[in-house]
Design a protein around this motif. Structure first.
Motif, PDB file in Angstrom:
ATOM      1  N   UNK A   1       1.146  -1.511  -0.156  1.00  0.00           N
ATOM      2  CA  UNK A   1      -0.356   0.130  -0.315  1.00  0.00           C
ATOM      3  C   UNK A   1       1.030   1.171  -0.760  1.00  0.00           C
ATOM      4  N   UNK A   2       0.325   2.611  -0.238  1.00  0.00           N
ATOM      5  CA  UNK A   2       0.689   4.089  -0.407  1.00  0.00           C
ATOM      6  C   UNK A   2       0.070   5.100  -0.108  1.00  0.00           C
ATOM      7  N   UNK A   3       0.759   5.926   0.514  1.00  0.00           N
ATOM      8  CA  UNK A   3      -0.061   6.597   1.356  1.00  0.00           C
ATOM      9  C   UNK A   3       0.728   8.092   0.682  1.00  0.00           C
ATOM     10  N   UNK A   4       0.261   9.179   0.375  1.00  0.00           N
ATOM     11  CA  UNK A   4       0.738  11.139  -0.024  1.00  0.00           C
ATOM     12  C   UNK A   4       0.107  11.707   1.645  1.00  0.00           C
ATOM     13  N   UNK A   5       0.727  12.871   1.557  1.00  0.00           N
ATOM     14  CA  UNK A   5       0.602  13.295   2.280  1.00  0.00           C
ATOM     15  C   UNK A   5       1.452  14.874   2.591  1.00  0.00           C
ATOM     16  N   UNK A   6       1.016  15.859   2.103  1.00  0.00           N
ATOM     17  CA  UNK A   6       2.037  17.563   1.762  1.00  0.00           C
ATOM     18  C   UNK A   6       3.000  16.615   0.396  1.00  0.00           C
ATOM     19  N   UNK A   7       3.927  16.916   1.351  1.00  0.00           N
ATOM     20  CA  UNK A   7       5.727  16.287   0.661  1.00  0.00           C
ATOM     21  C   UNK A   7       5.889  15.054   0.929  1.00  0.00           C
ATOM     22  N   UNK A   8       5.037  14.461   1.804  1.00  0.00           N
ATOM     23  CA  UNK A   8       5.432  12.951   2.086  1.00  0.00           C
ATOM     24  C   UNK A   8       4.484  12.296   1.311  1.00  0.00           C
ATOM     25  N   UNK A   9       5.628  10.933   0.864  1.00  0.00           N
ATOM     26  CA  UNK A   9       5.344   9.601   0.595  1.00  0.00           C
ATOM     27  C   UNK A   9       6.064   8.229   0.771  1.00  0.00           C
ATOM     28  N   UNK A  10       5.241   7.972   1.717  1.00  0.00           N
ATOM     29  CA  UNK A  10       4.877   6.379   2.085  1.00  0.00           C
ATOM     30  C   UNK A  10       4.529   4.950   1.272  1.00  0.00           C
ATOM     31  N   UNK A  11       5.446   4.473   1.979  1.00  0.00           N
ATOM     32  CA  UNK A  11       4.806   3.472   0.424  1.00  0.00           C
ATOM     33  C   UNK A  11       5.339   2.095   1.262  1.00  0.00           C
TER      34      UNK A  11
ATOM     35  N   UNK B   1      -4.245  -0.306   7.229  1.00  0.00           N
ATOM     36  CA  UNK B   1      -4.950   0.615   7.010  1.00  0.00           C
ATOM     37  C   UNK B   1      -3.111   0.974   6.989  1.00  0.00           C
ATOM     38  N   UNK B   2      -3.221   2.373   6.046  1.00  0.00           N
ATOM     39  CA  UNK B   2      -1.790   3.476   6.251  1.00  0.00           C
ATOM     40  C   UNK B   2      -2.506   4.416   5.923  1.00  0.00           C
ATOM     41  N   UNK B   3      -1.793   5.658   6.096  1.00  0.00           N
ATOM     42  CA  UNK B   3      -2.039   6.687   5.828  1.00  0.00           C
ATOM     43  C   UNK B   3      -1.287   8.021   6.668  1.00  0.00           C
TER      44      UNK B   3
ATOM     45  N   UNK C   1      -3.637  14.123  10.345  1.00  0.00           N
ATOM     46  CA  UNK C   1      -3.894  15.332   9.263  1.00  0.00           C
ATOM     47  C   UNK C   1      -2.879  16.616   9.748  1.00  0.00           C
ATOM     48  N   UNK C   2      -1.709  16.545  11.021  1.00  0.00           N
ATOM     49  CA  UNK C   2      -0.683  16.630  10.850  1.00  0.00           C
ATOM     50  C   UNK C   2       0.402  16.498  10.667  1.00  0.00           C
ATOM     51  N   UNK C   3       0.461  15.324   9.439  1.00  0.00           N
ATOM     52  CA  UNK C   3       1.928  14.657   8.781  1.00  0.00           C
ATOM     53  C   UNK C   3       2.439  13.481   8.827  1.00  0.00           C
ATOM     54  N   UNK C   4       1.927  13.747  10.399  1.00  0.00           N
ATOM     55  CA  UNK C   4       2.869  12.037  10.736  1.00  0.00           C
ATOM     56  C   UNK C   4       2.337  10.517  10.504  1.00  0.00           C
ATOM     57  N   UNK C   5       3.082  10.514  10.229  1.00  0.00           N
ATOM     58  CA  UNK C   5       3.066   8.846   9.103  1.00  0.00           C
ATOM     59  C   UNK C   5       2.315   8.102  10.052  1.00  0.00           C
ATOM     60  N   UNK C   6       1.351   7.417  10.091  1.00  0.00           N
ATOM     61  CA  UNK C   6       0.241   6.249  10.616  1.00  0.00           C
ATOM     62  C   UNK C   6       0.394   4.872  10.235  1.00  0.00           C
ATOM     63  N   UNK C   7       0.341   3.649  10.688  1.00  0.00           N
ATOM     64  CA  UNK C   7      -0.850   2.695  10.409  1.00  0.00           C
ATOM     65  C   UNK C   7      -1.426   1.975  11.560  1.00  0.00           C
ATOM     66  N   UNK C   8      -1.978   0.794  10.417  1.00  0.00           N
ATOM     67  CA  UNK C   8      -3.274   0.266  11.874  1.00  0.00           C
ATOM     68  C   UNK C   8      -2.614  -1.516  10.923  1.00  0.00           C
TER      69      UNK C   8
END
Length: 1123
Positions: A569-579, A623-625, A628-635
């Motif tokens: 899975x992957x997620x994005x927020x602002x300038x951050x890309x999490x893979x 879940x990964x994402x 709202x403040x831009x800190x990576x999290x997952x479940x």
């Protein structure tokens, strides 16, 4: 071997629930009063396929890929199985049908209704119907003779009848049951059954026994009973071999008898004693599925297995299933390996595997490489049900059953080590499984994307939580998009490739200012998109070629980089890309995942370089994402929420366990968003499932976070958890400030205040428990102001050794803050240092205001404290007079000292201060305790002084307005030219060096002996006689206390007069009194040195222009009037 009872799980809503196995036993099928028929891969299946057949389903029957249901619109209808496609109505009644059954070969169904009628209908030609009349009350149940000669029915009129099907006549009737007027009032639903294959015996549950009647003669051969049965039996069923009978009672008892010996073999009690209303044997024996009137589903295993081996069904174990797909890299085998039997269920062929099936399961049976592993995120969970263990069963040779494919009997050495875990399939966070006709493609903090793919429509609906971003949108789905993401700028969609079309990435850029708002990119041949995400002004997709492709939001192709493994899975927020991707193969149920975190801003850098992603044991990613403040999290699938802790080297910390909030074992929370300020976990509660249905619209619940600290029930554990949670959830503020983002300064101040309050409470608790070493450890986490307050508390608590240790720590903290950073290797580190210095001294800059507002009370408190401490330990008092003036003032440092260098005539010399505050040479002698802001005089006890939030000016700093903040920041970091007439820095440095060695003794003498009198002291000298006249027995300490209470009674103007007198006296002793800046600068030397050294290592020595002294007087007078 005794049977094992698995824990029951939620299946349907409360009401009558029916159950059966499919023809080959690969799945359990249930129907309930919610109108759904559910197909369960096994008892642990959290993603059963659901077929809605009506508003309410009373009964169902399954055979040969046909699903027949009796529903609340008085019809008996047919659906295909397992697809669930409607296939017409077989018959109608004037009221609802209560029971439907198939005959042995599945060509006919029998249905009994509350209008007293029984009908037998040909499945292929519903016009061929036979009606049986004769009962005088609603029909309870029916059963076909295996030889298709007889049909048995039970009714609320109390009778059980045997009908001859060919001529629709009643052969015999027994008055066995209690009469009633409707099914809901019946004591027993009397589910009777014929012995399989031969049909020699008919079993009827009557009261607490099972009566067995002989075919043709209709004699009661014998009864089956047991003392375990204490309530009425309502349902019986035969084992497939015809050797055993199982019966269930209205109080939740299940008993199994051997018919030949009439011996009770197994007994089981429902965990909550609910009425058993559904009972079904596995087609190969060994298992019994059962349901109750509350909608729950249960399973008994190893029922009457002579050799104790488990059932061969996949249903028996989810774990065995999980390893069968181990080496399947893709799904190409679907086209070649599967054969489709009559029931449309796919069974696996292993013909081509003979030469390479070297790996054996621990059971000794060869692994079947064609088997399909399913999880919550894989395609079509109901269509791909397969046998996980195709072992031979002695009782499996039944007429009409689907033959099981042969298993190779060649003996090979088998592997009994840890079993590899099948790799998790890729998924989109916030989406529900793609096999559903109505599903969520994404649900996030921006909005919701739903997909509808049924006979009428194939479309996508986009809904925004905030309609000011964009209005709701309806998009056609002609390309069959299966993935979606949503941001405040665009909608991103992707579809897999087909034989004709390539995999496509489609973007609807609704925030574009031009007229062309959509673009599409085709992937290269044989490259499928597997995960997508959106960030700020960019989009990204990960493909089956293990590539990540980055695009601008307008469609320009940017960077491409390879992934070390297949994407999850992957997620994005602002300038951050999490893979997230597979690092390798996990074992024993564990996934082996890696994570990359990349910043795609101007300075592109990789933050996490493929670090392992820590999951709970035997779980997978759900879940990964980002918060709202831009800190990576997952479940993960165990409900554990983890967050990146940037404050501890980018480690992962568990912040919530959603399972703690679930009421039932089968309930889950479906996470849709995380907020750090306020601390909120936004999710949807799902009863009996892992994800919500699209209709009705799910309600969002908000859960609170809790770090898994030890002894959370104790006061200490609670405060520790709160402190570290506050630290972790405010790390994002440092990240935002470091990267140049805007953030709320107030939030940072509030967080610091909250943390220092918690530390002070822990400090007070440790003091009470006599844990002084722990107190010092806690003080290490505190800011300098809080340490000063801790010293005060320790002194008041008569813990002088602790106070001494804390004084030394305060000196070290001041030294560390002031120490210049000689090796500045990186500009970024230097900037961080400056930021840290500024943020730590925020409350110190505001201290003059605190002094002005509380000056009088502070002076009063000082006197009382001084007397108490002198009385107790005069030597200690002297030693602790002013550690800053001696220890900090004269360290062995190569840099020019901003030390306390005074003479009685000249005052102190500060090489970095242009106009030094000469309120006094004696300010140096202030006790370390005087450096603290005093608490309100209304809090007499030490405990209340520490803990009372409203009255703690140290912990609750005065927050300046933004303008003054900026001004302070500017003046703190910017040099200013010296005032005309002042001595130059060089002159003062020279003078400092000359005086330093000579005046050392003078400094010590000065600091210890020549303390100026305060306004209160001068008042006390004049009024001492009157106090003694009123109270002649008072000791010195009591005189001071009485004097303080009288002094406080004076009006603010009178106290002001005495204060000004004291100031006038102190100023007259100074040769440079004209140059002092403001009264509030009469703080102890430690603070001034700290400020000066902060300037020194910034190479920016100047301070703000002082206010006019007359203005200071007016301001302080105003402050006292206000108080």
């Amino acid at each position: 071997m005794p049977s094992t009872q698995k824990p029951m799980r939620y299946g349907h809503t409360e009401g009558h629930t029916d159950v059966c196995f499919d023809d080959i036993g690969s799945c359990i099928v249930t129907c309930g009063s919610d109108g759904d028929v559910r197909i369960w891969e096994n008892l642990d299946d959290d993603d059963p396929k659901s077929i809605n057949v009506g508003e309410k389903a009373y009964s169902f029957a399954l055979k040969n890929g046909r699903l027949v249901t009796a529903v609340s619109n008085n019809t008996v209808q047919i659906h295909t199985f397992p697809e669930g496609a409607p296939d017409g109505i077989l018959t109608r009644f004037t009221t609802n049908a209560n029971h439907v059954v198939f005959n042995r070969d599945g060509t006919k169904i029998a249905a009994g209704s509350s209008d007293f009628m029984v009908k037998v209908v040909e499945v292929t030609d519903s016009s061929q119907q036979k009606t049986f009349r004769g009962h005088d009350a609603p029909i309870l149940s029916l059963s076909f003779d295996p030889q298709d000669v007889f049909l048995t029915s039970a009714s609320c009129d109390g009778s059980v009848r045997v009908w001859k099907i060919s001529d629709q006549t009643c052969v015999t009737s027994w008055p066995l049951l209690q009469k009633c007027n409707d099914v809901i009032n019946a004591k027993s639903i009397c589910r009777l059954a014929w012995q399989p294959k031969s049909g020699k015996l008919l079993a009827v549950p009557v009261e607490k026994v099972v009566k067995l009647y002989r075919r043709e003669t209709w004699d009661n051969q014998f009864d089956l009973s047991d003392n375990f049965i204490t309530q009425t039996l309502s349902i019986v069923t035969w084992s497939p071999c015809g050797q055993y009978v199982a019966a269930g009672s209205v109080d939740g008892c299940i008993a199994v008898w051997n018919v030949d010996t009439q011996e009770c073999m197994q007994r089981m009690k429902h965990e909550k004693s609910y009425t058993i209303c559904g009972l079904a044997w596995h087609p190969k024996g060994g298992q019994i599925a059962y349901t109750d009137t509350e909608g729950n589903l249960g399973l008994l295993e190893n029922v009457c297995n002579k050799d104790g081996k488990k059932s061969s069904s996949k249903v028996s174990s989810a774990v065995a299933k999980d390893y069968n797909d181990l080496f399947d890299e893709d799904d190409d085998f679907l086209n070649t390996d599967l054969i489709e039997p009559q029931s449309s269920l796919k069974v696996v062929s292993n013909e081509e595997d003979d030469d390479d099936d070297d790996l054996m399961l621990a059971s000794g049976h060869p692994r079947h490489r064609g088997a399909i592993i399913e999880d919550d995120n894989s395609l079509d969970t109901a269509l791909m049900k397969v046998n996980s263990n195709l072992e031979k069963d002695d009782d499996s040779e039944q007429d009409g059953s689907i033959p099981v494919l042969p298993v190779s009997t060649t003996q090979r050495p088998f592997y009994d080590g840890p079993m590899p875990t099948p790799q998790q399939k890729p998924f989109q966070s916030g989406s529900t499984p793609s096999h559903l006709t109505h599903r969520f493609m994404v649900w996030n903090s921006i909005g919701i994307i739903r997909c509808y793919n049924d006979e009428q429509d194939n479309a996508i609906d986009v809904e925004f939580h905030d309609t000011s971003i964009h209005h709701a949108t309806h998009l056609p789905n002609s390309l069959n998009h299966t993935m979606a993401d949503l941001s405040s700028e665009a909608i991103l969609l992707a579809c897999e490739s087909t034989e004709e079309l390539a995999s496509k990435l489609h973007c609807v850029h609704f925030s574009s200012w031009d007229s062309n708002k959509e673009w599409t990119v085709d992937m290269p041949k044989d490259e499928d998109i597997e995960a997508i995400c959106l960030g700020q002004s960019w989009a990204a997709c990960a493909t089956s070629a293990m590539l990540t492709r980055v695009f601008t939001i307008g469609g320009v192709q940017k960077e491409i980089f390879s992934l070390p493994g297949p994407v999850v899975s992957m997620a994005g927020h602002g300038e951050q890309l999490l893979v997230i991707y597979h690092r390798g193969t996990g074992f024993d149920g564990d996934q082996c995942l890696g994570v990359q975190l990349i910043e795609l801003g101007k300075k592109k850098r990789q933050v996490l370089h493929g670090d392992p992603l820590p999951l709970t044991r035997k779980s997978y990613l759900m879940w990964v994402g980002f918060s709202a403040e831009g800190t990576p999290c997952y479940v993960d699938s165990e409900g554990i929420v983890k967050m990146l802790n940037r404050g501890l080297g980018n480690t992962w910390i568990p912040v919530c366990d959603t399972r703690e909030y679930c009421k039932g074992k089968s309930d889950h929370y479906w996470v849709i968003g995380i907020h750090e300020n306020p601390q909120q976990l936004r999710c949807i509660p799902c009863k009996g499932a892992r994800f919500p249905p699209t209709l009705p619209r799910p309600a969002v619940a908000i859960l609170s976070f809790k770090l898994p600290y030890c002894q959370i029930t104790t006061e200490k554990g609670q405060m520790e958890e709160q402190f570290w949670r506050s630290v972790v959830f405010h790390n994002h503020l440092d990240y935002l400030s470091k990267n140049g983002y805007e953030y709320d300064e107030n939030a940072k101040n509030e967080a610091a205040k909250e943390q220092q309050e918690l530390l002070m409470k822990l400090f007070a608790l440790s003091c009470k428990l006599e844990r002084e070493f722990r107190c010092v450890e806690l003080a290490d986490f505190m800011t300098q102001n809080a340490v000063n307050l801790a010293i005060k508390y320790a002194s008041r608590s008569r813990k002088l050794i602790l106070a001494q240790r804390l004084s030394e720590m305060a000196v070290e903290k001041a030294t560390e803050m002031a120490a210049p950073e000689e090796d500045e290797e990186e500009e970024e580190d230097f900037r961080n240092h400056l930021n840290a210095g500024y943020s730590n001294s925020t409350t110190e800059w505001s201290q003059p205001q605190v002094r002005n507002l509380h000056e009088q009370d502070m002076e009063d408190s000082k006197e009382a404290d001084a007397v108490e401490e002198v009385e107790e330990m005069p030597e200690m008092q002297k030693f602790r007079q002013n550690p800053f003036s001696k220890t900090v003032g004269l360290p062995e440092m190569s840099t020019p000292k901003s030390a306390v260098i005074t003479t009685s005539s000249q005052g102190r010399v500060n090489p970095f201060k242009v106009s030094a505050n000469q309120k006094d040479p004696t300010a140096n002698s202030a006790n370390i305790l005087d450096n603290m802001s005093k608490l309100s005089k209304n809090t007499p006890t030490p405990n209340s002084r520490v803990i009372n939030k409203q009255k703690s000016p140290v912990i609750k700093p005065l927050i300046p307005k933004p303008k003054s903040k900026q001004a302070l920041a500017a003046t703190f970091f910017q040099p200013r030219p010296p005032h005309a007439g002042d001595k130059t820095v060089e002159e003062k440095e020279e003078k400092a060096e000359n005086i330093l060695p000579e005046m050392q003794a003078a400094v010590t003498e000065n600091t210890e002996n020549k303390r100026p009198k305060t306004g209160f002291q001068m008042w006390l000298e004049e009024n001492r006689e009157s106090i003694l006249a009123d109270n002649p027995d008072l000791e010195e300490a009591d005189i001071i206390k009485e004097g303080m209470s009288r002094f406080r009674v004076l009006s603010s103007d009178e106290r002001m007069v005495w204060t000004e007198k004291a100031k006038g006296g102190a100023a007259s002793n100074s040769a440079e009194a004209k140059k002092r800046k403001r009264p509030a600068d009469a703080k102890n030397e430690g603070k001034e040195k700290q400020e000066e050294k902060s300037k020194e290592d910034s190479s920016l020595p100047k301070k703000q222009k002082p206010l006019d002294p007359s203005i200071n007087v007016r301001l302080s007078a105003f402050a006292f009037k206000q108080s």
